[in-house]
Design an enzyme around this catalytic site. Structure first.
Site, mmCIF file in Angstrom:
data_model
loop_
_atom_site.group_PDB
_atom_site.id
_atom_site.type_symbol
_atom_site.label_atom_id
_atom_site.label_comp_id
_atom_site.label_asym_id
_atom_site.label_seq_id
_atom_site.Cartn_x
_atom_site.Cartn_y
_atom_site.Cartn_z
ATOM 1 C CG ASP A 134 -2.010 -1.065 1.154
ATOM 2 O OD1 ASP A 134 -1.941 -1.918 0.243
ATOM 3 O OD2 ASP A 134 -2.885 -1.086 2.041
ATOM 4 C CE LYS A 189 -3.785 -4.299 1.454
ATOM 5 N NZ LYS A 189 -4.660 -3.268 1.947
ATOM 6 C CB CYS A 234 -2.427 -2.772 5.045
ATOM 7 S SG CYS A 234 -4.124 -2.140 4.914
#
Ligand code: ZN
Length: 217
Positions: free
Chosen positions: A35, A118, A151
């Site tokens: 991310d 995701k 995450c």
């Protein structure tokens, strides 16, 4: 009943073993970059982690090493569509197609590299990540990126639950505060038996991976 707060509690970080150097087999390893998108990293981003910018250099070093040694690299990309229930927790962020959703220029994937979109914290949840790692014979995963306790931790945990060996360089992850940062290191080390490495520089890939070759085949 009145609500109370835990804010006066002070805790010590339990002992977390840290390695200075690890050597991983290039053909059994993958680098997972979690991310590193404009909304999380860059000024003007909707959910910015200020210290994430400091991790760009160390992550880039690993990315360059991985590319040079043909190590499989996976970029996860948090991806939401309008009306996502997660906006109720965090506000709107990384809406597909926006500037904030895009992976930062410094770490932009090259054509042919794997990008896994995701929808939740865990990079494995509802994605082909496990299948991709297995098909390519991966055993060890180096996990870097942001946000450490969200995450990164969920993806590292999910990898460990599938018996991949997890490696995290301390300068390759970032959190909004120190508690979240050290809690991540503690969980990865103690609970998931991952290896904490002091600096990204200390992670080297031995031999040559198969990634480029299989991509060109
Ligand atoms: Zn999200």
């Amino acid at each position: 009943m009145s609500e109370s707060s835990l804010s006066r509690i002070r805790v010590e970080v339990p002992e977390v073993p840290v390695k200075e150097k690890v050597e991983l087999n290039a053909d059994k390893s993958a680098l997972i970059i979690v991310d590193m998108q404009n909304d999380f990293v860059k000024p003007g981003g909707k959910l910015r982690v200020p210290s994430a910018e400091e991790t760009i250099g160390p992550i880039r070093l690993l990315l360059e090493r991985a590319r040079e040694k043909q190590v499989m690299t996976v970029f996860t990309q948090d991806t939401h569509y309008p009306g996502d229930p997660e906006f109720g927790i965090w506000g709107e962020h990384v809406v597909k197609g926006t500037w904030g959703w895009r992976i930062i220029d410094e770490l932009a994937p090259l054509p042919g590299e794997i990008v896994v979109e995701k929808t939740r914290y865990d990079g494995f949840y509802g994605t082909p990540l496990d299948d991709l790692l297995r098909v390519h014979g991966i055993r060890d995963v180096v996990v870097v990126g942001t946000v450490a306790n969200i995450c990164v931790l969920h993806t590292a945990a999910s990898a460990a639950l599938r018996w991949y060996r997890v490696y995290i360089p301390m300068d390759g992850i970032s959190a909004l505060n120190e508690f979240d940062y050290y809690a991540t290191l503690r969980q990865v080390s103690f609970l998931y038996r991952g290896v904490i490495v002091r600096r990204a520089e200390g992670i080297v890939f031995r031999g040559t991976g198969k990634w480029k070759r299989s991509r060109q085949a």
